[in-house]
Design an enzyme around this catalytic site. Structure first.
Site, PDB file in Angstrom:
ATOM      1  N   ASP A 184      -5.418   1.867  20.409  1.00  0.00           N
ATOM      2  CA  ASP A 184      -6.584   1.872  19.534  1.00  0.00           C
ATOM      3  C   ASP A 184      -7.254   3.236  19.661  1.00  0.00           C
ATOM      4  O   ASP A 184      -7.546   3.686  20.777  1.00  0.00           O
ATOM      5  CB  ASP A 184      -7.544   0.747  19.984  1.00  0.00           C
ATOM      6  CG  ASP A 184      -8.725   0.580  19.046  1.00  0.00           C
ATOM      7  OD1 ASP A 184      -9.287   1.595  18.593  1.00  0.00           O
ATOM      8  OD2 ASP A 184      -9.086  -0.575  18.771  1.00  0.00           O
ATOM      9  N   TYR A 241      -0.910   9.163  -1.634  1.00  0.00           N
ATOM     10  CA  TYR A 241      -0.300  10.039  -0.624  1.00  0.00           C
ATOM     11  C   TYR A 241      -0.167  11.465  -1.134  1.00  0.00           C
ATOM     12  O   TYR A 241      -0.212  12.425  -0.360  1.00  0.00           O
ATOM     13  CB  TYR A 241       1.016   9.443  -0.127  1.00  0.00           C
ATOM     14  CG  TYR A 241       0.743   8.123   0.555  1.00  0.00           C
ATOM     15  CD1 TYR A 241       0.027   8.088   1.758  1.00  0.00           C
ATOM     16  CD2 TYR A 241       1.097   6.907  -0.029  1.00  0.00           C
ATOM     17  CE1 TYR A 241      -0.296   6.897   2.364  1.00  0.00           C
ATOM     18  CE2 TYR A 241       0.781   5.697   0.577  1.00  0.00           C
ATOM     19  CZ  TYR A 241       0.081   5.706   1.770  1.00  0.00           C
ATOM     20  OH  TYR A 241      -0.250   4.516   2.375  1.00  0.00           O
ATOM     21  N   PHE A 283       0.820  -1.215   0.000  1.00  0.00           N
ATOM     22  CA  PHE A 283       0.000   0.000   0.000  1.00  0.00           C
ATOM     23  C   PHE A 283       0.857   1.270   0.000  1.00  0.00           C
ATOM     24  O   PHE A 283       0.490   2.267  -0.602  1.00  0.00           O
ATOM     25  CB  PHE A 283      -0.954  -0.002   1.209  1.00  0.00           C
ATOM     26  CG  PHE A 283      -2.072  -0.997   1.057  1.00  0.00           C
ATOM     27  CD1 PHE A 283      -2.748  -1.126  -0.153  1.00  0.00           C
ATOM     28  CD2 PHE A 283      -2.455  -1.811   2.115  1.00  0.00           C
ATOM     29  CE1 PHE A 283      -3.790  -2.039  -0.298  1.00  0.00           C
ATOM     30  CE2 PHE A 283      -3.500  -2.721   1.974  1.00  0.00           C
ATOM     31  CZ  PHE A 283      -4.160  -2.837   0.765  1.00  0.00           C
ATOM     32  N   GLU A 340     -14.354  -1.145   5.965  1.00  0.00           N
ATOM     33  CA  GLU A 340     -13.332  -1.523   6.952  1.00  0.00           C
ATOM     34  C   GLU A 340     -13.561  -0.761   8.264  1.00  0.00           C
ATOM     35  O   GLU A 340     -12.671  -0.643   9.090  1.00  0.00           O
ATOM     36  CB  GLU A 340     -11.924  -1.318   6.365  1.00  0.00           C
ATOM     37  CG  GLU A 340     -11.674  -2.286   5.199  1.00  0.00           C
ATOM     38  CD  GLU A 340     -10.263  -2.202   4.597  1.00  0.00           C
ATOM     39  OE1 GLU A 340      -9.419  -1.459   5.143  1.00  0.00           O
ATOM     40  OE2 GLU A 340     -10.024  -2.889   3.590  1.00  0.00           O
ATOM     41  N   GLU A 364      -6.842   7.031   7.058  1.00  0.00           N
ATOM     42  CA  GLU A 364      -7.081   6.303   5.812  1.00  0.00           C
ATOM     43  C   GLU A 364      -7.510   4.912   6.227  1.00  0.00           C
ATOM     44  O   GLU A 364      -6.695   4.008   6.400  1.00  0.00           O
ATOM     45  CB  GLU A 364      -5.824   6.283   4.950  1.00  0.00           C
ATOM     46  CG  GLU A 364      -6.102   5.853   3.524  1.00  0.00           C
ATOM     47  CD  GLU A 364      -6.390   4.370   3.390  1.00  0.00           C
ATOM     48  OE1 GLU A 364      -7.555   3.959   3.622  1.00  0.00           O
ATOM     49  OE2 GLU A 364      -5.456   3.633   3.076  1.00  0.00           O
TER      50      GLU A 364
END
Lengths: 646, 646
Positions: free
Chosen positions: B430, B344, B337, B455, B446
């Site tokens: 998290d 980017y 990625f 996601e 992202e």
């Protein structure tokens, strides 16, 4: 208390319910409606109809108790489960354009179902979908169904279909409430816990249109007091069409629920005055006259004929067809079939006619007819043949050929008992391999299955024809199978419950009852004996085109009901094809060929179906498919799931 | 010999075949067509076309040898399998009204397929169904398919569809050869060994109509010499539309087969005279000029871009979507990625614009912007943000929040290496549970999947919003998912191969290639950050109505292709929705939602689809269904098959 007693009939439709308004005093509700008025159950809202989750949350949600109709303790568990059907709040609308209403509806629906489950109710009534779209409602119900234990969900559907005969298909179907049900159940994937409660209106659609529902999973019919007329004595009554409909519901185990306000106040007073003067007017149940009338319709039904009563337990119960060629039948099976007097009377008539044709009166004393019963079993056809000979004064030499050594034991005993030793020769052999000492004038067999050739009568008689004289007679001389498309939700769900391909590609013997016959039968395969030529194949292929009547509306085809008709000799026939069925014969139920995916057919459209009878070296099988309106997979390719062994 | 070389492209479409007449001298056939003329394979009849089983049986069937094109020994096994596609006798007609023809056809078909299997041919061409009905043909082919090993069966279908714009649906569809294919493959239950060989005519149907075939299993295109025009030098050439079609075939791994008689004799002579004068006229292959022209089209194609070449192996290959929240990504995944420079650059542009809006030039030296990268991974967004700060002359205080402890190791190393210690604080946590020491001006994340929210970006950013200032900026500020219905026979068959429900109710990440997009994309779910209100739910429900263009004809919907578009900040967006996709970005393939049963849609009809995003306490999932033209089951009820863990 039940509507009445009908000998042998233990169907649910003996019980009658009443739809009531919300009350938080459930004990009083049961006292008033059940113990005083005589209804068997109430259809009762579970939650205060003014409740809206979005409003509650703005206030403080202090106690945390939802406004249910009383706690679980106010009734005993068995009262809750036998006497209350939960009525889900009728305001809910999961397909509203208004998101707040949608979300309130989903919350309430889930809360009420959870409460009903907690109470172990047997069923809940879901309100009629409000708009044309019901996808979000169905999505939510489908989620609920995934985790539901035994409770049934009844979707309330008004029994309406505009009887528009115009050819504009859209206009015809748009007002058809069956379409709403069909969308809902397809979205919920034919879940067997989802069924229908029909709302009966004062106007009824066409008979064909109503007929569809008898193949669907209908559990209750809610009859509004509006439907009732007033008879000469001021009492409620129903018109003939409504009466027939209610009787139809009784016959299909559909429970009646009375709903609405009394529109026959005089009747209540009369009834009160004449029958039950102790009860004060105010306590007298206003809907009692309607219950009495429904009870009257129930009690007025003809009692079930003995044969029907005997077969009650077989209704819509799938059985695998016999394989009498590969397997030997058991004594019990012979016993059952031999009781079918009608069948043997037909055989006796056919043999008599054949003997009279074969031997003139002049020759009668001199000439003996060689008659072979192939597949003699325990001897009923031997007996019928001998009786025919006696009746016609013809002489017989009988060979009784039977491959099942167990049946041969009985045959020997029978012949000794009856003193037929001089006339009857028993041959313990498969007719396909027996070397007969002489040729036969008449070949008598009964090798037919529900679908005619499906127990391999053609293949067996091919073998037996070797020892039939050139001009000999076969009884039966021909047989033909028949098919018709049916709505059969219960059968489909029973097949589906096996969760495999094999069961969807198998034909079943079944006493079909809760089905809708969507078009008249058409003939499929015919076989004639003796064959003209040895080379004539037993393979068959038939394309059938069924036209769905315009006034039926759209309907779901779950599969095909199959039957047969056999010509024994000349005008003597025997069969189960509904329009020509031999009366009072019970040896055969219908056969059912399922479809892996039910197919929806539109009014006036053509349902094109293909059936094949395929023969291999060790087995015979059918393949079938729908070609139109949309092609199905070909079922049972190469006989992979279902076949009859040679 | 292959038509040409195209770097990286190993597709079957490099090989070109030729259709030939029956010959029992196969070695000469290969010499003439392959080794001399340069074709790669022949499409050759396997059986003498005059053979009819019913005629043979009347004669004595002495030798017992069927009139095949030579014994298996005349060619080597590898010649048979690589250089010969078997052409099944074109006279066969299993749906003839004439029973003798029907039975002869079935016998011959089974004999030829058995022979082809014996020779290990890779494929056989089945002749075009002759009438409107093909059920018996399909039944027989379906029986064959049940027992076939590796051989492909190509059903020959002419590429025709009358371009009738009248509203009479019957007239439009009756001449559409796609309908024939569709019936046949439905009857054969989407068998993956059954595919199509398209017969190309001189007239082509509309582009939409042709487009359908690119989602179907087409293996070969048979181009008749009739299709070719004559160029100024007398050589065969194709019109632009035909050229584009052939190029389309090359791009979709569809092999070309030249068929017919040479209608450009001059070209053959010219070619002969100028290039290859040794070969006598009579030996020169009359179809060589056509092969040359097809080779020319092949060689003329643009080379595949590097990114496309890299992604060739992913074409139509189903992948399970990542679960980056529940699982920690692996180094390899980060590596891939992070190579996506375009992505980017877009982030850097968005951050720059946000910084300029947030801090005026006057404040630039005094005021530090608190920027938090939530889901920092191994740091690419930290880098992009710092570059944006440098570019705009703004000061930053960066927090890099990352839950994957493995990525945090890399982050620490990166910051040391780059000397960012004073600017960047690493937080190993998290984002949903971190207690931030101060509030952020800008939140950069992202967390997008191929379908935008799949996601769980919404749920993560709900957590992060706690530490975003009231007037803070989220990058991205919003994202929307998109869907369109597709024909995707290959994807459907790959899902089906798992033989379970779970795979039919799962969404897949896939580089879709062999698909037909049946209608333009429509938006599904949108999320905006920061949220206006905490109470705003992340559940979503959307009803979509796709209209199938009239000139497409009927088509099969195997499922839905999904995409997303995200607004990073103001006019800076990033996405994969085809009409607005960010060029040269490769981080996301599309997502594919299958249908358990493909649905056939008619031209001009509306396909109504419902999608839900459902949220539970431990997972988020989608449910979906088709409501019209015919309702499907609701897929993935309660997330039973596919869900994303919280």
């Amino acid at each position: 208390m039940p509507l009445g007693e009908r000998t042998g009939d233990k169907s649910e439709s003996r019980y009658c319910g009443v739809e009531i308004d919300f009350s938080d005093d459930m004990p009083r509700v049961l006292d008033f409606n059940l113990y005083s008025a005589g209804f068997d159950f109430v259809l009762a809202p579970l939650m205060d109809p003014s409740y809206r989750p979005s409003l509650v949350q703005k206030d403080s949600f202090g106690s945390g108790a939802l406004p249910f109709a009383g706690s679980d303790l106010v009734l005993s568990p068995s009262q809750w489960s036998s006497h209350v059907v939960g009525k889900i709040s009728s305001w809910i609308d999961l397909d509203s354009e208004d998101e707040t209403i949608r979300i309130d509806s989903e919350t309430t629906l889930k809360q009420e179902i959870a409460w009903a489950s907690h109470l172990s109710l047997q069923a809940c009534l879901l309100p009629t979908p409000k708009g044309t779209s019901c996808a979000n409602y169905a999505r939510c119900v489908n989620q609920i169904l995934q985790g539901l234990n035994n409770m049934q969900l009844w979707l309330r559907i008004p029994l309406v279909k505009p009887d528009d005969d115009s050819m504009d298909a859209k206009a015809v179907t748009s007002g058809d409430s069956w379409e709403t049900w069909n969308s809902f159940r397809l979205l919920c994937e034919h879940n067997s816990q989802l069924s229908v409660a029909l709302d009966i209106m004062s106007t009824l659609p066409s008979a064909n249109s109503i007929g569809r529902w008898f193949g669907e999973s209908v559990r209750a019919a809610i009859v509004n007091t509006d439907c009732f007329l007033t008879n000469s004595r001021g009492n409620p009554s129903l018109c003939k069409r409504h009466q027939r409909l209610i009787t139809g519901f009784f016959n299909h185990s559909i429970q009646i629920i009375i709903s609405g306000k009394s529109v026959h106040p005089k009747a209540s007073l009369d009834a009160n005055a004449s029958q039950d003067s102790i009860v004060a007017d105010s306590q007298r149940h206003p809907l009692r006259p309607y219950l009495d009338y429904v009870g009257h319709l129930y009690q007025r039904m003809d009692p079930l004929p003995e044969q029907e009563r005997f077969e009650l337990g077989y209704r819509d119960f799938l059985q695998s067809p016999l394989q009498p060629l590969m397997d030997n039948l058991e004594a019990q099976t012979y016993e059952t079939f031999e009781k079918d007097a009608v069948k043997y009377i037909q055989y006796q008539r056919a043999v008599s006619k054949a003997l009279l044709d074969r031997v003139s009166d002049e020759e009668a004393t001199a000439k003996a007819v060689v008659l072979m019963v192939v597949g003699a079993g325990r001897g009923p056809l031997v007996r019928a043949s001998l009786q025919a000979a006696e009746e016609t004064g013809r002489k017989l030499r009988v060979y009784a050929v039977e491959k099942n050594p167990n049946a041969v034991v009985t045959l020997h005993a029978l012949i000794k008992l009856e003193g037929w030793e001089d006339t009857v020769t028993i041959v313990s052999s498969d007719m396909r391999h027996w070397n007969a000492p002489e040729k036969a004038d008449v070949l008598v067999s009964e090798l037919l299955g529900s679908f005619g050739d499906n127990e391999l009568s053609p293949e067996c008689l091919d073998g037996a024809q070797r020892f039939l004289k050139e001009d000999g007679i076969s009884i039966p001389s021909s047989y033909t199978s028949f098919l018709q498309p049916v709505t059969a939700s219960k059968l489909y769900n029973d097949v589906k419950a096996h969760k495999d391909l094999v069961h969807f590609e198998t034909a079943y013997v079944v006493k079909i009852h809760n089905v809708a016959r969507l078009a008249p039968c058409q003939s499929v395969f015919s076989f004639t004996h003796p064959k003209k030529s040895d080379k004539e194949s037993n393979q068959r292929y038939k394309k059938l085109q069924f036209i769905i009547p315009n006034d039926t509306g759209s309907a779901m085809v779950h599969g095909f009901a199959g039957y047969f008709d056999a010509t024994l000799y000349k005008d003597v026939h025997l069969g189960i094809e509904p329009s020509t069925a031999t009366p009072n014969m019970f040896s055969w139920f219908a056969i059912f060929f399922p479809l892996r995916t039910p197919i929806c057919v539109n009014p006036g459209s053509t349902l094109e179906v293909h059936f094949w009878r395929c023969c291999g070296s060790t087995k015979v099988w059918y393949e079938w498919c729908v070609a139109s309106p949309s092609p199905s997979p070909i079922h049972n390719s190469n006989g992979r799931s279902y076949w009859v062994g040679l």
